[in-house]
Enzyme design. Structure first.
Site, PDB file in Angstrom:
ATOM      1  N   GLU A 196      39.035  44.450  44.471  1.00 19.41           N
ATOM      2  CA  GLU A 196      38.500  44.482  43.107  1.00 19.41           C
ATOM      3  C   GLU A 196      38.277  45.923  42.650  1.00 19.41           C
ATOM      4  OE1 GLU A 196      35.206  41.780  42.520  1.00 19.41           O
ATOM      5  OE2 GLU A 196      36.428  40.034  42.994  1.00 19.41           O
ATOM      6  N   GLU A 320      40.759  35.251  46.329  1.00 21.15           N
ATOM      7  CA  GLU A 320      39.415  34.769  46.017  1.00 21.15           C
ATOM      8  C   GLU A 320      39.537  33.716  44.931  1.00 21.15           C
ATOM      9  OE1 GLU A 320      36.107  37.431  45.441  1.00 21.15           O
ATOM     10  OE2 GLU A 320      36.933  38.914  46.850  1.00 21.15           O
TER      11      GLU A 320
END
Length: 516
Positions: A196, A320
């Site tokens: 991320e 995810e």
């Protein structure tokens, strides 16, 4: 003229017929004309240093009265081996970009402590580090997937971690591994280059990250028997610009995959996500609308990737995914502990069907997360353990791992709430090496049974069997007092009728059939 594979001999026609009591019709066509394999790595899992995912989950106190190897909890290992998890992603998540691997090696009593600033501000004692993680993967029989620290780490740090694990030289760092008890290289091949990076991993622009990726990847070396699969930190949800920049700026040969993160938020509001257990039908419907957005995301990101990588060498890695609700009342909000209902099972089955149907590009994924965090497979409380409805879906769907993907065309009734509609049924299908055909179907309609009549012209089969997962209420859960409220049952709603297969798909259910 190009042949339509759905008109060839390899067509299986499934007609969703209905009587007056059901009032719904539709069709599902399945073609056997395919060269795509559903990668087992789609069924991967995620374990972050977060809440009780590692500590109190996989890694327990020495005094806990459960069977252990070192401090690894073996009843959890046995449960995960049963569903054949193919890979495990670690140490994060956001935690990965504040984790320094040298803090987690050597004698446990001498390891430095740190503050987990992302998740609850608790003290991390580093007792579960690299060697413990790889011992866990060995017990599970799965491949490790390590997320490297790009946000607060250095190129040299990541390079040395790879050397420490994969080299068999006489360098100082390799000698350190041997001193720490593992003479042979681990040969870890899956490596995430940051996590991320658009957010908790550094709040970078895609242009900056792609330059950084190329620098890190250049010094992430292959060693004998360990050719690295480098996975770039990809987009958040529908950030198509991030995907465009990554695919344009990073050469295809330099990365094996591009990650995608997307969570199903029941309300669509990150500030108040909604309860895991206390929701009405309108809230359930909204949750499924948000879950089904995964189809759009995968389709659009794949189209961008196709522009720069028409041969599909770079995998879309959805590492995810899952439903994210408000934490259970009375728990530490930084631990992200939530219950797991029948709704979660329908989300899991639907999402896995989407991945299966895009298996030409989606070749790896990871549910967030394995134990006690978000949409977990397993919940624990000291020595007690419970398998969630989501766990049972992975148990049902393991038949698709590394099987031949069978393309489908689906036309089904709508499920409608307050004038809004979604398709009531989603599905995926595969054929294993022995020729058995497996069909997974999810009925999102909480009220109506849908009867499926199937004509099978190209599959030689004599018997049909199956499993079903359902319960009386969408809000039903498994608890430590009633661990089997939602459980897999033998499915008796499918039968052979001449040359046809007739299936009665119950409301709010997940069904997997096997034809042989």
């Amino acid at each position: 003229m190009k042949k339509n594979p759905f008109l060839q001999l390899g067509v299986i026609a499934l007609s969703l017929l209905s009587s007056a009591s059901y009032g719904q019709t539709g069709t599902l066509n399945i073609s056997t004309d395919s060269k795509t394999t559903i990668s087992k790595h789609i069924y991967g899992q995620f374990a972050e240093h977060l809440g009780h995912g590692i500590y109190g989950g996989f890694w327990v106190d020495k005094t806990l009265p459960v069977k252990k190897q070192d401090r690894i909890r073996l009843d959890i290992v046995d449960a995960l081996k049963k569903i054949k998890i193919p890979n495990l992603r670690w140490p994060g998540g956001c935690f990965a970009d504040e984790y320094h691997w040298r803090d987690g090696i050597g004698p446990a009593a001498e390891r430095p402590r740190m503050v987990n600033t992302n998740w609850g501000g608790i003290t991390e004692d580093n007792s579960f580090g690299t060697h413990e993680f790889l011992e866990l993967c060995d017990l599970l029989g799965c491949e490790p997937y390590i997320a490297g620290n790009v946000g607060s780490g250095t190129v040299d740090e990541m390079s040395k971690w790879i050397e420490y694990l994969n080299s068999n030289s006489t360098s100082t760092v390799v000698q350190l591994r041997k001193k720490n008890g593992h003479p042979a290289p681990y040969k870890v091949t899956f490596w995430g280059v940051g996590n991320e990076s658009w957010g908790c991993g550094g709040n970078m622009t895609p242009e900056y990250y792609t330059d950084l990726f190329k620098r890190y990847a250049s010094f992430a070396k292959d060693y004998p028997g360990a050719r690295l699969k480098k996975i770039a930190s990809g987009p958040n949800s529908d950030d198509y610009h991030w995907t465009e920049v990554c695919m344009k700026n990073i050469p295809n040969w330099m990365m094996s995959g591009l990650s995608l993160h997307y969570y199903t938020i029941p309300t669509g509001n990150w500030g108040k996500k909604g309860s895991a257990t206390d929701f009405n039908e309108k809230e359930y419907f909204g949750t499924m609308v948000n879950c089904l957005k995964m189809e759009e995301l995968v389709t659009k990101h794949s189209a961008i990737m196709d522009k720069y990588d028409p041969e599909k060498k770079v995998a879309l890695v959805v590492d995810e995914w899952g439903v994210w609700t408000d934490p259970e009342p009375g728990t530490n909000p930084g631990f992200l502990y939530q219950q797991n209902s029948l709704r979660d099972a329908l989300i899991a089955g639907t999402t896995l069907n989407i991945f299966n149907n895009h298996s030409d590009r989606v070749r790896m994924a990871a549910l967030a997360q394995t134990i006690n965090v978000l949409q977990a497979l397993i919940l624990t409380d000291k020595e007690k353990m419970v398998l969630t409805p989501t766990y049972h879906v992975f148990d049902m769907y393991k038949v698709h791992q590394d099987a031949k993907y069978l393309p489908i065309k689906l036309s089904v009734p709508d499920y409608e709430v307050d004038g809004k509609k979604i398709e009531a049924v989603n599905a995926s299908a595969s054929q294993d090496a022995s020729g058995k055909v497996h069909i997974s179907l999810v009925n999102l309609d909480p009220h109506n049974t849908i009867t499926i009549t199937t004509g099978l012209s190209d599959v030689k089969w004599q018997t049909v069997s199956g499993q079903v997962l359902t319960s009386a209420n969408l809000t039903d859960v498994n608890t430590f007092k009633d661990a089997n409220k939602i459980h897999l049952s033998t499915f008796s709603g499918a039968k052979k009728d001449g040359d046809k297969l007739v299936v009665s798909l119950p409301a709010k259910s997940v069904v997997t059939l096997e034809l042989k």
